[in-house]
Design a protein around this motif. Structure first.
Motif, PDB file in Angstrom:
ATOM      1  N   THR A 119      37.988  31.130  88.214  1.00 40.90           N
ATOM      2  CA  THR A 119      38.919  29.927  89.058  1.00 40.90           C
ATOM      3  C   THR A 119      38.814  30.542  90.349  1.00 40.90           C
ATOM      4  O   THR A 119      39.567  31.120  90.526  1.00 40.90           O
ATOM      5  N   ASN A 145      39.998  28.587  93.859  1.00 42.89           N
ATOM      6  CA  ASN A 145      40.933  27.099  94.699  1.00 42.89           C
ATOM      7  C   ASN A 145      41.401  25.809  93.632  1.00 42.89           C
ATOM      8  O   ASN A 145      41.133  25.019  94.001  1.00 42.89           O
ATOM      9  N   LYS A 146      41.880  26.601  92.483  1.00 40.10           N
ATOM     10  CA  LYS A 146      42.525  25.804  91.377  1.00 40.10           C
ATOM     11  C   LYS A 146      40.972  25.063  90.154  1.00 40.10           C
ATOM     12  O   LYS A 146      41.347  24.681  89.277  1.00 40.10           O
ATOM     13  N   PRO A 187      40.501  19.977  87.960  1.00 37.11           N
ATOM     14  CA  PRO A 187      41.691  19.297  88.512  1.00 37.11           C
ATOM     15  C   PRO A 187      41.256  17.841  88.215  1.00 37.11           C
ATOM     16  O   PRO A 187      40.210  17.995  88.397  1.00 37.11           O
ATOM     17  N   ASN A 208      43.379  15.334  93.315  1.00 36.77           N
ATOM     18  CA  ASN A 208      42.463  16.524  94.362  1.00 36.77           C
ATOM     19  C   ASN A 208      41.757  16.460  94.640  1.00 36.77           C
ATOM     20  O   ASN A 208      40.648  17.038  94.342  1.00 36.77           O
ATOM     21  N   LEU A 223      39.972  19.117  97.079  1.00 38.85           N
ATOM     22  CA  LEU A 223      39.312  20.358  96.183  1.00 38.85           C
ATOM     23  C   LEU A 223      37.747  20.316  96.657  1.00 38.85           C
ATOM     24  O   LEU A 223      37.422  21.246  95.616  1.00 38.85           O
TER      25      LEU A 223
END
Length: 322
Positions: A7, A9-10, A97, A102, A105
């Motif tokens: 993972t 940055n999310k 995500p 988002n 991202l």
């Protein structure tokens, strides 16, 4: 060779490694940053692969497996890792995500920061000598990553470098408007195809390629094509392409000049994404830059048919450091 999702940055991100694993801090490391894996030329070369990745930017790791093996054969003392773009490979058992919630991202700038943060997290600059290899838009990312000075990079190898005026290339002129108009159609098609068993899709792909007399795909490239048939992956691929068309504009000759002692450029002569005038303008504006023009007619999507000769070229550049 191993593959894992980490993972960053999310975003669950696929990384494939050849040699040392991510947690092992190899002394010598090559990191491959993916790019466009289709040629978009007026011929039938790799037609089926192009059909699925046509207007996106499939930064998936599977297309680089053959290249990694050939490069490892040339430079056995180096570990080689390839990192996917954010959202371009879907992890089993978890989810990405939501793009609508988002978007920050998954843009081009986010993907650059995504690679910087990966390097910060998994590489000890005191223990590891790092060389970056970028392909297509991956070259733009390599230049920006090197500018970050997150580690003291030894070299940046830029293959078929999409680093400027993307919208105005022959391929860009034919595709940029379509990025805005057909994503839902392609995503819907991907959803339908994702319901078909992969064994049937594999048979159909091989039949199509035989019928159209196109180049054959290696098993790793075929598997990479099958992984593109995913609505979420297609959606993220289109979004990245959209942000590229908006932001990959004038060439950053100033940064290239500052980094030129560490950069190696390789331009194609049959490349609809990076025309030869971009090569000519680079050597005019940065006179001492190391830039080569292909003499073998390797295509922009070299990973589909020319991984071995391109690995030999990169290995030769690395040899110049030793």
């Amino acid at each position: 060779m191993e593959s894992n999702f980490v993972t960053i940055n999310k975003v669950p991100t696929k990384v494939i490694t050849l040699g040392s694993k991510i947690e092992e801090n190899p002394s010598k490391l090559i990191i491959v940053i993916p790019g466009k894996c289709y040629n978009f030329r007026k011929r039938k070369d790799i037609v089926f692969c192009s059909s699925f990745s046509l207007l996106g930017n499939p930064g998936s790791t599977g297309f680089y497996i053959d290249f990694m093996h050939y490069l490892k054969n040339e430079k056995p003392s180096y570990s080689i890792w390839t990192i996917a773009h954010a959202g371009h490979e879907n992890p089993k058992g978890s989810s990405l995500p939501d793009l609508n919630e988002n978007p920050d991202l998954f843009s081009l700038q986010a993907n650059i920061q995504h690679k910087v943060d990966f390097i910060k997290t998994y590489i000890d600059p005191k223990k590891t000598e790092v060389i970056l290899v970028g392909h297509s838009i991956g070259c733009k990312m390599v230049i920006e990553i090197m500018k970050s000075e997150v580690v003291d990079f030894k070299m940046g190898c830029l293959l078929f470098p999409m680093i400027e005026r993307m919208k105005f290339t022959p391929a860009g002129k034919r595709t940029w408007k379509l990025v805005y108009y057909i994503p839902k159609l392609v995503i819907g098609l991907a959803w339908i195809l994702s319901l078909i068993p992969q064994s049937i899709l594999t048979t159909f792909i091989r039949f199509w390629m035989e019928l159209t007399k196109t180049s054959s795909l290696s098993d790793s490239n075929l598997n990479a094509v099958l992984k593109l048939i995913d609505p979420e992956v297609i959606k993220h691929s289109f979004y990245l392409a959209d942000t590229e068309f908006q932001t990959v504009l004038d060439p950053d000759y100033e940064s290239i000049a500052k980094l030129q002692d560490k950069l190696k450029f390789y331009y194609g002569t049959i490349d609809a994404w990076v025309p030869t005038e971009y090569y000519e303008e680079l050597v005019q504006n940065v006179p001492n830059v190391h830039a080569e023009l292909c003499t073998s007619k390797h295509p922009h999507a070299f990973v589909l048919s020319a991984s071995e000769p391109m690995a030999e070229i990169v290995a030769g550049w690395i040899n110049s450091l030793e």
